[in-house]
Design a protein around this motif. Structure first.
Motif, short mmCIF file in Angstrom:
data_model
loop_
_atom_site.label_atom_id
_atom_site.label_comp_id
_atom_site.label_asym_id
_atom_site.label_seq_id
_atom_site.Cartn_x
_atom_site.Cartn_y
_atom_site.Cartn_z
N VAL A 55 5.70 8.41 -0.33
CA VAL A 55 6.73 7.46 -0.74
C VAL A 55 8.08 7.85 -0.15
CG1 VAL A 55 8.09 6.63 -2.72
CG2 VAL A 55 5.59 6.68 -2.84
N SER A 56 8.35 9.15 -0.05
CA SER A 56 9.64 9.59 0.49
C SER A 56 9.80 9.16 1.94
CB SER A 56 9.80 11.10 0.36
OG SER A 56 8.92 11.78 1.25
N ILE A 57 8.70 9.14 2.69
CA ILE A 57 8.74 8.67 4.08
C ILE A 57 8.95 7.16 4.10
CG2 ILE A 57 7.41 8.39 6.21
CD1 ILE A 57 5.99 11.00 5.50
N LEU A 58 8.21 6.45 3.27
CA LEU A 58 8.30 4.99 3.24
C LEU A 58 9.67 4.52 2.76
CD1 LEU A 58 4.78 4.32 1.71
CD2 LEU A 58 5.48 3.80 4.04
N TRP A 59 10.32 5.33 1.92
CA TRP A 59 11.59 4.92 1.34
C TRP A 59 12.68 4.77 2.39
CZ3 TRP A 59 11.13 3.70 -3.75
CH2 TRP A 59 12.27 3.22 -4.38
N THR A 60 12.54 5.42 3.51
CA THR A 60 13.54 5.28 4.57
C THR A 60 13.55 3.87 5.16
OG1 THR A 60 11.97 6.03 6.27
CG2 THR A 60 13.32 7.71 5.18
N PHE A 61 12.49 3.10 4.91
CA PHE A 61 12.40 1.72 5.42
C PHE A 61 12.70 0.68 4.32
CE2 PHE A 61 9.47 4.38 7.86
CZ PHE A 61 9.97 4.20 9.14
N ILE A 62 13.05 1.15 3.14
CA ILE A 62 13.33 0.23 2.03
C ILE A 62 14.82 -0.03 1.91
CG2 ILE A 62 13.18 -0.05 -0.49
CD1 ILE A 62 10.60 1.60 -0.40
N ALA A 81 -10.86 2.03 -13.97
CA ALA A 81 -9.87 3.11 -13.82
C ALA A 81 -8.85 2.77 -12.74
CB ALA A 81 -10.57 4.42 -13.50
N ALA A 82 -9.31 2.17 -11.64
CA ALA A 82 -8.41 1.82 -10.54
C ALA A 82 -7.38 0.78 -10.98
CB ALA A 82 -9.21 1.30 -9.35
N SER A 83 -7.81 -0.18 -11.80
CA SER A 83 -6.86 -1.18 -12.28
C SER A 83 -5.77 -0.54 -13.13
CB SER A 83 -7.60 -2.27 -13.08
OG SER A 83 -8.15 -1.73 -14.28
N LEU A 84 -6.14 0.43 -13.93
CA LEU A 84 -5.15 1.15 -14.74
C LEU A 84 -4.25 2.00 -13.85
CD1 LEU A 84 -7.40 2.40 -17.69
CD2 LEU A 84 -5.77 0.52 -17.75
N ALA A 85 -4.85 2.64 -12.83
CA ALA A 85 -4.09 3.55 -11.97
C ALA A 85 -3.08 2.82 -11.11
CB ALA A 85 -5.07 4.33 -11.09
N LEU A 86 -3.42 1.61 -10.67
CA LEU A 86 -2.57 0.88 -9.73
C LEU A 86 -1.50 0.03 -10.40
CD1 LEU A 86 -5.33 -0.29 -7.23
CD2 LEU A 86 -3.63 1.49 -6.85
N LEU A 87 -1.68 -0.28 -11.65
CA LEU A 87 -0.76 -1.19 -12.33
C LEU A 87 0.70 -0.73 -12.29
CD1 LEU A 87 -0.87 -3.91 -13.76
CD2 LEU A 87 -1.14 -2.70 -15.94
N PRO A 88 1.01 0.55 -12.54
CA PRO A 88 2.41 0.98 -12.49
C PRO A 88 3.05 0.85 -11.11
CG PRO A 88 1.13 2.55 -13.77
CD PRO A 88 0.16 1.63 -13.09
N LEU A 89 2.24 0.78 -10.06
CA LEU A 89 2.80 0.63 -8.72
C LEU A 89 3.47 -0.73 -8.53
CD1 LEU A 89 0.84 3.12 -8.22
CD2 LEU A 89 0.72 2.31 -5.86
N LEU A 90 3.17 -1.69 -9.40
CA LEU A 90 3.82 -2.99 -9.34
C LEU A 90 5.31 -2.89 -9.62
CD1 LEU A 90 1.16 -5.15 -11.23
CD2 LEU A 90 1.62 -5.14 -8.77
N LEU A 91 5.74 -1.78 -10.23
CA LEU A 91 7.15 -1.58 -10.53
C LEU A 91 7.93 -1.07 -9.33
CD1 LEU A 91 6.72 0.17 -14.01
CD2 LEU A 91 7.27 -2.23 -13.59
N LEU A 92 7.21 -0.67 -8.27
CA LEU A 92 7.84 -0.11 -7.08
C LEU A 92 7.93 -1.16 -5.97
CD1 LEU A 92 5.95 3.31 -6.97
CD2 LEU A 92 8.29 2.93 -7.73
N PRO A 93 8.80 -0.95 -4.98
CA PRO A 93 8.81 -1.85 -3.82
C PRO A 93 7.44 -1.94 -3.18
CG PRO A 93 10.73 -0.41 -3.79
CD PRO A 93 9.85 0.09 -4.91
N ALA A 94 7.12 -3.12 -2.65
CA ALA A 94 5.78 -3.37 -2.13
C ALA A 94 5.38 -2.37 -1.05
CB ALA A 94 5.71 -4.80 -1.58
N LEU A 95 6.33 -1.89 -0.27
CA LEU A 95 6.03 -0.96 0.81
C LEU A 95 5.42 0.35 0.27
CD1 LEU A 95 6.26 -0.85 3.91
CD2 LEU A 95 8.45 0.33 3.62
#
Length: 248
Positions: free
Chosen positions: A241-248, A181-195
């Protein structure tokens, strides 16, 4: 481990999307590990709703359209659980009363206020992020937020021990199921910036506290608790993510 029929069972139970009629619903508890994959579809269709609406209306309106699409697809399945948890834990003082309130099909003031605030947070956060990132966040948010309920199922027992029929349907995923389940859940995060991967940490931390809270108040979890876990995880993910986005 992939099993198409279990995925179809999960899809048919957790959404309104059509599935083949001839399915063995006795296997439904085992299908829970496919929740993140169901999130792919819900998040993808919500993202499509945002993409189409964003070309016609302001971004916050497009976010509302996307959220409405997700609610329609799932039949407000998880939102209903969140509202019941707000009512039960807000108005109940002991385990029997909390479980009784959560079983009541009516929504009280705690539930209404909880849903209003939850949706307002989602609209505010997603409406403030770059429009190009919102579809990817919806896809990742819907997928990853369906892992925390499985973690609660793995760690705690079902609370309604006096309901043998419901208790018999409860499934405790093992380590192999959680990893799948974790592999399925995390896969879409590869589309986002690493941060953005750092958003995983607050989601898991909040879910751990939530699980402990449920255990302390009612000795485990119910289906409503799992729905609340998904909604809270999704919202915390967007906030993080909204907090992290200020550093992207």
């Amino acid at each position: 481990m992939p099993h198409p029929r279990l995925f179809l069972l999960a899809l048919g139970f957790y959404t309104r999307l059509p599935v083949p009629q001839k399915l063995d619903y006795r296997q439904l508890p085992e299908a829970a590990v496919y929740l993140p994959l169901v999130g792919w579809l819900v998040g993808g269709l919500s993202a499509l709703g945002f993409y189409l609406a964003d070309g016609l209306w302001p971004q916050q309106t497009a976010v509302i359209v996307a959220l409405a699409a997700g609610i329609f697809i799932t039949g407000a399945f998880h939102e209903d659980g969140f509202a019941d948890v707000c009512d039960g834990f807000g108005g109940g003082f002991d385990k029997p009363r909390i479980l009784e309130i959560m079983k009541d099909p009516r929504t009280g003031s705690y539930g209404v206020l909880g849903l209003v605030l939850l949706l307002a947070l989602k609209i505010s956060v997603l409406g403030s992020l770059p429009a190009a990132a919102v579809p990817l966040l919806l896809l990742a948010g819907h997928s990853f937020s369906r892992l925390p309920p499985l973690l609660i199922m793995h760690r705690y027992a079902y609370a309604r021990i006096d309901h043998s029929k419901a208790g018999a349907a409860v499934f405790r995923p093992g380590i192999a199921g959680l990893l799948f389940a974790a592999s399925l859940a995390l896969l879409p995060l590869l589309l986002l910036p690493a941060l953005c991967w750092l958003a995983i940490l607050p989601v898991l931390a909040v879910n751990r506290l939530l699980g402990r809270y449920f255990y302390r108040r009612i000795g485990g979890y119910t289906g409503d608790c799992l729905g609340a876990s998904q909604q809270i995880a999704e919202t915390v993910f967007y906030l993080s993510v909204s907090i992290l986005w200020t550093f992207i």
